[in-house]
Motif scaffolding. Structure first.
Motif, PDB file in Angstrom:
ATOM      1  N   VAL A 189       0.839  -1.202   0.000  1.00  0.00           N
ATOM      2  CA  VAL A 189       0.000   0.000   0.000  1.00  0.00           C
ATOM      3  C   VAL A 189       0.873   1.250   0.000  1.00  0.00           C
ATOM      4  O   VAL A 189       0.629   2.193  -0.760  1.00  0.00           O
ATOM      5  N   SER A 190       1.903   1.257   0.821  1.00  0.00           N
ATOM      6  CA  SER A 190       2.797   2.422   0.904  1.00  0.00           C
ATOM      7  C   SER A 190       3.434   2.740  -0.446  1.00  0.00           C
ATOM      8  O   SER A 190       3.585   3.911  -0.819  1.00  0.00           O
ATOM      9  N   ALA A 191       3.797   1.698  -1.185  1.00  0.00           N
ATOM     10  CA  ALA A 191       4.449   1.903  -2.481  1.00  0.00           C
ATOM     11  C   ALA A 191       3.515   2.630  -3.446  1.00  0.00           C
ATOM     12  O   ALA A 191       3.939   3.524  -4.193  1.00  0.00           O
ATOM     13  N   VAL A 200      -5.498   7.294  -2.292  1.00  0.00           N
ATOM     14  CA  VAL A 200      -5.439   5.848  -2.483  1.00  0.00           C
ATOM     15  C   VAL A 200      -6.375   5.198  -1.476  1.00  0.00           C
ATOM     16  O   VAL A 200      -6.264   5.422  -0.272  1.00  0.00           O
ATOM     17  N   ILE A 201      -7.321   4.417  -1.996  1.00  0.00           N
ATOM     18  CA  ILE A 201      -8.248   3.660  -1.162  1.00  0.00           C
ATOM     19  C   ILE A 201      -7.712   2.236  -1.090  1.00  0.00           C
ATOM     20  O   ILE A 201      -7.506   1.592  -2.119  1.00  0.00           O
ATOM     21  N   ALA A 202      -7.472   1.751   0.112  1.00  0.00           N
ATOM     22  CA  ALA A 202      -6.898   0.413   0.284  1.00  0.00           C
ATOM     23  C   ALA A 202      -8.004  -0.605   0.524  1.00  0.00           C
ATOM     24  O   ALA A 202      -9.038  -0.300   1.115  1.00  0.00           O
ATOM     25  N   SER A 203      -7.750  -1.831   0.077  1.00  0.00           N
ATOM     26  CA  SER A 203      -8.728  -2.897   0.251  1.00  0.00           C
ATOM     27  C   SER A 203      -8.007  -4.238   0.308  1.00  0.00           C
ATOM     28  O   SER A 203      -6.985  -4.423  -0.346  1.00  0.00           O
ATOM     29  N   GLY A 204      -8.545  -5.159   1.089  1.00  0.00           N
ATOM     30  CA  GLY A 204      -8.006  -6.507   1.106  1.00  0.00           C
ATOM     31  C   GLY A 204      -7.296  -6.874   2.386  1.00  0.00           C
ATOM     32  O   GLY A 204      -6.325  -6.231   2.769  1.00  0.00           O
ATOM     33  N   LEU A 215      -3.193   1.023   7.804  1.00  0.00           N
ATOM     34  CA  LEU A 215      -3.412   1.526   6.450  1.00  0.00           C
ATOM     35  C   LEU A 215      -3.461   3.049   6.438  1.00  0.00           C
ATOM     36  O   LEU A 215      -2.964   3.686   5.516  1.00  0.00           O
ATOM     37  N   LYS A 216      -4.057   3.640   7.475  1.00  0.00           N
ATOM     38  CA  LYS A 216      -4.034   5.094   7.578  1.00  0.00           C
ATOM     39  C   LYS A 216      -2.592   5.581   7.704  1.00  0.00           C
ATOM     40  O   LYS A 216      -2.182   6.544   7.038  1.00  0.00           O
ATOM     41  N   GLU A 217      -1.820   4.903   8.549  1.00  0.00           N
ATOM     42  CA  GLU A 217      -0.420   5.305   8.747  1.00  0.00           C
ATOM     43  C   GLU A 217       0.411   5.088   7.485  1.00  0.00           C
ATOM     44  O   GLU A 217       1.426   5.762   7.278  1.00  0.00           O
ATOM     45  N   VAL A 223     -10.192   3.101   3.573  1.00  0.00           N
ATOM     46  CA  VAL A 223     -10.057   1.649   3.505  1.00  0.00           C
ATOM     47  C   VAL A 223     -11.438   1.055   3.293  1.00  0.00           C
ATOM     48  O   VAL A 223     -12.418   1.478   3.913  1.00  0.00           O
ATOM     49  N   VAL A 224     -11.513   0.107   2.374  1.00  0.00           N
ATOM     50  CA  VAL A 224     -12.749  -0.636   2.164  1.00  0.00           C
ATOM     51  C   VAL A 224     -12.683  -1.903   3.007  1.00  0.00           C
ATOM     52  O   VAL A 224     -11.698  -2.648   2.946  1.00  0.00           O
TER      53      VAL A 224
END
Length: 249
Positions: A189-191, A200-204, A215-217, A223-224
């Motif tokens: 995610v960071s990359a 960027v919305i993260a998921s998984g 994920l926030k950090e 985040v989904v």
């Protein structure tokens, strides 16, 4: 509503055969069913959701929208102040515009964006900021067609490319950990976050409130969360409150 708040926990309403389903590792047929999509949507809104993440799972695999009626029922049922983003089977700019004109705030393009990248700029031209490009990663490369075909694209490089084309946000899903409640891949995610300026919305893989905070950090804007919420691992309010408290925001 193209603007994402500081950090948002977004419940997933993934629809297969007209019902809410959560897949494991993106594998078709692995899903556990969680009932009526409208009931699920209303439950998450009552729990404090300000955005819902809608996915036509059959559409993602078939390449055309299969659960349109169920999705439209959700759109009709929720208030205008709730953000709605939809992915799965959206393959044309015209189809995306129709959805945006009928109440959706953002369309999520995966396979279409990979196969015809110019579709992103095309939709952005009439509906600025409304395109979320979905980059699903498996073994470190972007996959398409319901996670079944590798593309050879690096997720971070692809994210930067779509930002240039006008994407309003990136949805980054790590398919390797999807639906398994075993935790996230923070470095991946960071990359992607480091490669772009857009949200960027993260998921998984989210299994705990700590995963949400991580994920926030890592820099994600949202985040989904699907399986963990449906299985009651934590509540939406618990996750959002913990994220709000992290980093003093």
């Amino acid at each position: 509503m193209t603007h994402l708040p500081e950090f948002e926990v977004i419940p997933a309403v993934d629809v297969q055969d007209g019902e809410v389903v959560q897949l494991v590792g993106g594998e078709r047929g692995t899903g556990k069913r969680y009932g009526d999509p409208v009931e699920a949507a209303e439950r998450w809104i009552d729990a404090g959701a300000s955005t819902l993440h809608l996915v036509d799972l059959d559409g993602a695999f078939e390449g055309e929208r299969v659960n349109a009626a169920a999705i439209e029922a959700v759109v009709d049922a929720v208030d205008d102040d709730v953000g709605l983003q939809l992915g799965g089977g959206i393959r044309t700019a015209a189809g995306a515009r129709d959805l945006l004109d009928t109440g959706l705030d953002r369309v999520i393009l995966g396979t279409a964006a990979v196969e015809t990248p110019e579709i992103v700029a095309d939709i952005d031209g009439t509906h600025p900021g409304s395109v979320v490009v979905s980059l699903d990663a498996k073994d470190g490369e972007v996959v398409v067609s319901g996670w079944t075909e590798g593309t050879g694209l690096d997720p971070a490089e692809a994210a930067a490319r779509y930002e240039e084309l006008g994407a309003g946000a990136i949805l980054f899903t790590n398919v390797d950990v999807e639906g398994q409640l075993e935790g996230i891949d923070r470095e991946a995610v960071s990359a992607v976050v480091d490669a772009v300026e857009i949200p960027v919305i993260a998921s998984g893989g989210v299994a705990t409130v700590e995963d949400v905070i991580a994920l926030k950090e890592a820099g994600a804007a949202a985040v989904v969360v699907g399986t963990a919420l449906y299985e009651g691992r934590f509540t939406l309010r618990e996750a959002q409150s913990a994220a709000d408290a992290a980093d003093g925001s």
